[in-house]
Design a protein around this motif. Structure first.
Motif, PDB file in Angstrom:
ATOM      1  N   UNK A 272      62.128 -41.525  -1.495  1.00 11.85           N
ATOM      2  CA  UNK A 272      62.561 -42.951  -1.327  1.00 11.85           C
ATOM      3  C   UNK A 272      63.555 -43.475  -2.410  1.00 11.85           C
ATOM      4  N   UNK A 273      64.291 -44.629  -2.210  1.00 16.84           N
ATOM      5  CA  UNK A 273      65.202 -45.125  -2.988  1.00 16.84           C
ATOM      6  C   UNK A 273      65.083 -46.574  -2.916  1.00 16.84           C
ATOM      7  N   UNK A 274      64.974 -47.109  -4.102  1.00 14.25           N
ATOM      8  CA  UNK A 274      64.554 -48.674  -4.459  1.00 14.25           C
ATOM      9  C   UNK A 274      63.878 -49.393  -3.371  1.00 14.25           C
ATOM     10  N   UNK A 296      48.064 -30.948  -3.585  1.00 15.09           N
ATOM     11  CA  UNK A 296      46.989 -29.970  -4.122  1.00 15.09           C
ATOM     12  C   UNK A 296      47.006 -28.914  -2.997  1.00 15.09           C
ATOM     13  N   UNK A 297      47.261 -29.056  -1.578  1.00 15.05           N
ATOM     14  CA  UNK A 297      47.331 -27.858  -0.893  1.00 15.05           C
ATOM     15  C   UNK A 297      48.464 -27.289  -0.621  1.00 15.05           C
ATOM     16  N   UNK A 298      49.434 -27.525  -1.576  1.00 14.38           N
ATOM     17  CA  UNK A 298      50.691 -26.905  -1.062  1.00 14.38           C
ATOM     18  C   UNK A 298      50.538 -25.457  -1.778  1.00 14.38           C
ATOM     19  N   UNK A 299      51.581 -24.589  -1.270  1.00 12.84           N
ATOM     20  CA  UNK A 299      51.352 -23.324  -1.871  1.00 12.84           C
ATOM     21  C   UNK A 299      53.069 -22.821  -1.870  1.00 12.84           C
ATOM     22  N   UNK A 300      53.310 -21.575  -2.348  1.00 14.75           N
ATOM     23  CA  UNK A 300      54.511 -21.242  -2.327  1.00 14.75           C
ATOM     24  C   UNK A 300      55.336 -21.041  -0.915  1.00 14.75           C
ATOM     25  N   UNK A 301      54.418 -20.965  -0.039  1.00 16.37           N
ATOM     26  CA  UNK A 301      54.968 -20.795   1.355  1.00 16.37           C
ATOM     27  C   UNK A 301      55.464 -22.285   2.081  1.00 16.37           C
ATOM     28  N   UNK A 302      54.500 -22.979   1.474  1.00 15.68           N
ATOM     29  CA  UNK A 302      54.620 -24.288   2.062  1.00 15.68           C
ATOM     30  C   UNK A 302      54.701 -25.325   0.816  1.00 15.68           C
ATOM     31  N   UNK A 303      55.565 -25.487   0.123  1.00 17.06           N
ATOM     32  CA  UNK A 303      55.691 -26.164  -1.142  1.00 17.06           C
ATOM     33  C   UNK A 303      55.966 -27.687  -0.712  1.00 17.06           C
ATOM     34  N   UNK A 304      55.713 -28.814  -1.581  1.00 18.64           N
ATOM     35  CA  UNK A 304      55.919 -30.096  -1.515  1.00 18.64           C
ATOM     36  C   UNK A 304      56.844 -30.528  -2.675  1.00 18.64           C
ATOM     37  N   UNK A 305      57.718 -31.428  -2.125  1.00 12.03           N
ATOM     38  CA  UNK A 305      58.449 -32.344  -3.276  1.00 12.03           C
ATOM     39  C   UNK A 305      58.257 -33.656  -3.302  1.00 12.03           C
ATOM     40  N   UNK A 306      58.522 -34.396  -4.232  1.00 12.12           N
ATOM     41  CA  UNK A 306      58.686 -35.730  -4.192  1.00 12.12           C
ATOM     42  C   UNK A 306      59.755 -36.416  -4.950  1.00 12.12           C
ATOM     43  N   UNK A 307      60.599 -37.058  -4.426  1.00 15.53           N
ATOM     44  CA  UNK A 307      62.063 -37.457  -5.202  1.00 15.53           C
ATOM     45  C   UNK A 307      61.871 -39.225  -5.087  1.00 15.53           C
ATOM     46  N   UNK A 308      62.038 -39.496  -6.409  1.00 13.46           N
ATOM     47  CA  UNK A 308      61.760 -41.056  -6.401  1.00 13.46           C
ATOM     48  C   UNK A 308      63.096 -41.588  -7.315  1.00 13.46           C
ATOM     49  N   UNK A 309      63.809 -42.517  -6.387  1.00  9.58           N
ATOM     50  CA  UNK A 309      64.991 -43.109  -7.084  1.00  9.58           C
ATOM     51  C   UNK A 309      64.656 -44.707  -7.225  1.00  9.58           C
TER      52      UNK A 309
END
Length: 351
Positions: A272-274, A296-309
């Motif tokens: 999300x951005x602003x 908490x349920x993510x793993x190397x096959x199903x990673x999760x990322x969160x990008x904040x602007x």
């Protein structure tokens, strides 16, 4: 200026934001906001809304709403003296703004009720740089999930051309070219593959609707024609490649998205951005908890990322932050211009 009448002291947000605009390089917008502050007495409806604004007017970007309303009037050449000012035919800012306030108080007041819809594609450069960092960590395609998508223009970020301080990325032949002033260390140079992209907004905008496009154009600062041209090209791309948008409450919608299993072999990326300045504290907490629970349920096959602007808590800087799971570490990648004009990169290589 001689003959100017000052509005109520409680409406000083216009004067405060005028100084901000001058500092970030938009002197015309600064002059318009300062004139608006001086002549609010001619627009009693607008003056009353600003004086009685509930909550933080800076967080709600009320000055930007006011500025966009005047820009919208100028683009319609209404009143003609305002249109002439914006075309550069004269420099009587006070006279033109005073005339607009007196003649179009109701129109301006109506614009103040609706949250800004900028959908600034210049911010896509920072989002892409963060995605490059995700790619460096997880060499996988990404599944994009955007909160507060507006018209969804940043969901098409892989259709634009970029120059990130000499790192060329995206589609080289795109009509949308984004080249922010790059400061700090070098940008990561990693290929980003978008496998899927979808977003949510309480009031998603339709790039096929002329009134919607005109509203977005009005939110671009009048003294930044390159942004106007870039937005026009991004809207044209969105008409050819419509983003996947849902009209819904962001938190409820995101919970449903995160409840669905992530595709194996892809990185699910929430970004999300602003947007968070328009979200209440309790909803921000719920969003963070939902993302952390999915992490908490993510793993190397199903990673999760969160990008904040987003603005930092003190509203002194716009920060680009990245959190990746399964480890859950958060990094400050950069500080940025609010509209992406420059990026001061601090993101270092992963260990």
């Amino acid at each position: 200026m001689p003959g100017a009448e000052h509005g109520d002291a409680a409406t000083g947000e216009l004067a405060r934001q005028s100084a901000v605009m001058r500092a970030i390089g938009s002197p015309f917008v600064a002059d318009v906001l300062a004139a608006g502050d001086r002549h609010l007495i001619h627009a009693p409806l607008t003056q009353a809304i600003l004086a009685g604004w509930p909550g933080d007017p800076a967080a709600a970007a009320v000055a930007m709403r006011f500025n966009a309303a005047l820009h919208a009037l100028a683009r319609r050449n209404t009143p003609p003296v305002l249109g002439a000012l914006y075309r550069g035919a004269h420099d009587d800012v006070d006279g033109a703004v005073r005339a607009a306030l007196a003649a179009h108080d109701g129109f301006i007041a109506e614009w103040l009720h609706d949250a800004p819809q900028t959908n600034e594609v210049g911010r896509a450069a920072a989002i892409l740089a963060a995605l490059m960092m995700v790619r460096r960590r997880f060499p996988l395609p990404v599944e994009l999930i955007e909160l507060g998508s507006s018209a969804g223009l940043n969901l098409n970020l892989d259709r634009y051309a970029y120059d990130l301080g000499g790192v060329v990325a995206g589609q080289p032949g795109s009509s949308v070219r984004i080249a922010p002033e790059w400061r700090g260390s070098s940008a990561p140079d990693e290929p980003v593959e978008v496998a899927a992209a979808r977003g949510v907004d309480l009031h998603p905008l339709d790039p096929h609707d002329p009134a919607t496009c005109e509203r977005l154009m009005a939110y671009v600062f009048a003294d930044q024609p390159e942004r106007s041209a870039r937005l026009s090209h991004a809207l044209a791309i969105a008409r050819r490649h419509p983003p996947s948008l849902t009209r819904a409450d962001a938190t409820s919608w995101l919970l449903r998205q995160l409840d669905s299993p992530a595709p194996p072999g892809q990185v699910r990326v929430v970004f999300h951005s602003m947007v968070m300045q328009y979200v209440g504290a309790s909803e921000r907490r719920r969003l963070a908890e939902a993302i952390a629970a999915a992490g908490a349920l993510a793993d190397r096959e199903r990673p999760l990322a969160w990008i904040c602007f987003e603005w930092n808590a003190q509203r002194t800087a716009v920060e680009l932050r990245l959190t990746c799971w399964p480890d859950g570490g958060t990094r400050l990648l950069a500080t940025c211009h609010p509209y992406g004009a420059w990026i001061d990169w601090a993101g270092a290589d992963e260990g």
